[in-house]
Design an enzyme around this catalytic site. Structure first.
Site, mmCIF file in Angstrom:
data_model
loop_
_atom_site.group_PDB
_atom_site.id
_atom_site.type_symbol
_atom_site.label_atom_id
_atom_site.label_comp_id
_atom_site.label_asym_id
_atom_site.label_seq_id
_atom_site.Cartn_x
_atom_site.Cartn_y
_atom_site.Cartn_z
ATOM 1 N N ASN A 61 -1.026 8.546 0.844
ATOM 2 C CA ASN A 61 -0.659 9.795 0.882
ATOM 3 C C ASN A 61 -0.830 11.012 1.523
ATOM 4 O O ASN A 61 -2.897 10.383 2.113
ATOM 5 C CB ASN A 61 -0.690 9.975 -1.267
ATOM 6 C CG ASN A 61 -0.974 11.435 -1.145
ATOM 7 O OD1 ASN A 61 -1.381 12.482 -1.068
ATOM 8 N ND2 ASN A 61 0.173 11.103 -2.287
ATOM 9 N N ALA A 62 -0.723 12.112 1.276
ATOM 10 C CA ALA A 62 -1.219 12.884 2.119
ATOM 11 C C ALA A 62 -2.963 13.684 1.911
ATOM 12 O O ALA A 62 -3.607 14.171 3.799
ATOM 13 C CB ALA A 62 -0.516 14.239 2.731
ATOM 14 N N TYR A 85 -5.343 11.655 1.349
ATOM 15 C CA TYR A 85 -5.338 10.533 1.659
ATOM 16 C C TYR A 85 -6.261 9.473 0.846
ATOM 17 O O TYR A 85 -5.677 8.478 0.175
ATOM 18 C CB TYR A 85 -6.527 10.472 2.623
ATOM 19 C CG TYR A 85 -6.020 10.726 4.007
ATOM 20 C CD1 TYR A 85 -4.607 10.723 4.761
ATOM 21 C CD2 TYR A 85 -6.121 10.458 6.023
ATOM 22 C CE1 TYR A 85 -4.248 11.229 5.723
ATOM 23 C CE2 TYR A 85 -5.733 10.650 6.506
ATOM 24 C CZ TYR A 85 -4.982 11.419 6.161
ATOM 25 O OH TYR A 85 -4.251 10.818 7.716
ATOM 26 N N ASN A 134 0.609 -1.481 0.142
ATOM 27 C CA ASN A 134 -0.010 0.281 -0.108
ATOM 28 C C ASN A 134 0.799 1.255 -0.085
ATOM 29 O O ASN A 134 1.944 1.428 0.745
ATOM 30 C CB ASN A 134 -1.253 -0.031 0.830
ATOM 31 C CG ASN A 134 0.134 -0.237 2.618
ATOM 32 O OD1 ASN A 134 0.664 -0.783 2.228
ATOM 33 N ND2 ASN A 134 -1.025 0.652 3.546
ATOM 34 N N CYS A 183 -10.047 -4.632 1.054
ATOM 35 C CA CYS A 183 -11.441 -3.901 0.794
ATOM 36 C C CYS A 183 -12.642 -4.275 -0.425
ATOM 37 O O CYS A 183 -12.064 -5.068 -1.452
ATOM 38 C CB CYS A 183 -11.110 -2.384 1.007
ATOM 39 S SG CYS A 183 -10.226 -2.533 -0.915
ATOM 40 N N GLU A 214 -3.340 -5.159 -2.573
ATOM 41 C CA GLU A 214 -3.745 -5.867 -3.804
ATOM 42 C C GLU A 214 -3.619 -5.051 -5.553
ATOM 43 O O GLU A 214 -3.360 -5.297 -6.473
ATOM 44 C CB GLU A 214 -5.370 -5.816 -3.561
ATOM 45 C CG GLU A 214 -5.229 -7.014 -1.786
ATOM 46 C CD GLU A 214 -5.385 -5.958 -0.039
ATOM 47 O OE1 GLU A 214 -4.643 -5.050 -1.377
ATOM 48 O OE2 GLU A 214 -6.089 -6.375 0.027
ATOM 49 N N CYS A 269 -11.114 -3.235 -3.723
ATOM 50 C CA CYS A 269 -9.575 -4.393 -4.328
ATOM 51 C C CYS A 269 -10.640 -5.870 -5.214
ATOM 52 O O CYS A 269 -9.911 -6.317 -6.108
ATOM 53 C CB CYS A 269 -8.523 -4.400 -3.378
ATOM 54 S SG CYS A 269 -7.443 -3.560 -2.927
ATOM 55 N N CYS A 317 -4.016 0.767 -2.433
ATOM 56 C CA CYS A 317 -3.940 -0.678 -1.370
ATOM 57 C C CYS A 317 -3.045 -1.626 -2.199
ATOM 58 O O CYS A 317 -2.453 -1.212 -3.579
ATOM 59 C CB CYS A 317 -5.295 -1.211 -1.606
ATOM 60 S SG CYS A 317 -6.412 -0.425 -0.618
#
Ligand code: THU
Length: 159
Positions: free
Chosen positions: A64-65, A67, A61, A111, A74, A114, A72
């Protein structure tokens, strides 16, 4: 009203019960957790997939700031494999995770996004993906991503 039975059965085992090639894939996912960039969640996920030609592609994964811009493990692995080997079906996928540095006890599960991406890969190559969800307590083994995403959406619906 009628009911429709969508029940599934999945395997649960210890690492030593898996054949050598499957153990190696799970171990590659565990190693891939070290390539995670997860300074925000401190939840490091690793994924390793095997292609039909035997090649193993890993992902981790990448946060990044901003979000939602992160991705992910996968999907990082799946998209990387597709970009490098566009003619190769994915035959197996292993996932592992560390929470704050320690491998998680219960099997990590992918998730929904994915699962959706992986289902389309099965559909694209008409090949099931065998899935290994690792936890230090045990490993879930699933024969096809479709078992993890009942009533999945694929492009046929738009034809
Ligand atoms: N994450 C994955 O990489 N795979 C999953 O299946 C679940 C969640 C990542 C996304 C984010 O970087 C972190 O774990 C916390 O959600």
């Amino acid at each position: 009203m009628k009911t429709i039975d969508l029940s599934i059965k999945i395997g649960y085992c210890q690492m030593e019960e898996l054949p050598a090639d499957e153990q190696q894939l799970v171990e590659a996912a565990v190693r891939a957790t070290k390539n995670s960039y997860s300074p925000y969640s401190h939840f490091a996920v690793g994924a390793a997939l095997r292609l039909e030609n035997g090649t193993v592609v890993t992902g981790a994964n990448q946060e990044n700031a901003a979000y939602p811009s992160g991705l992910c493990a996968e999907r990082t692995a799946i998209f990387s494999a597709q970009a490098q080997y566009p003619d190769q079906p994915v035959t197996a996928l292993a996932i592992a995770a560390r929470n704050g540095g320690s491998l998680v006890k219960s099997p990590i599960v992918p998730c929904g996004a994915c699962r959706q991406v992986a289902v389309e890969i099965e559909d694209r190559y008409k090949h099931p993906i065998r899935v290994f969800l690792y936890g230090t307590d045990g490993i879930y083994v699933v024969d096809t991503i479709k078992d993890l995403l009942p009533l999945y959406f694929v492009g046929d619906a738009m034809k």
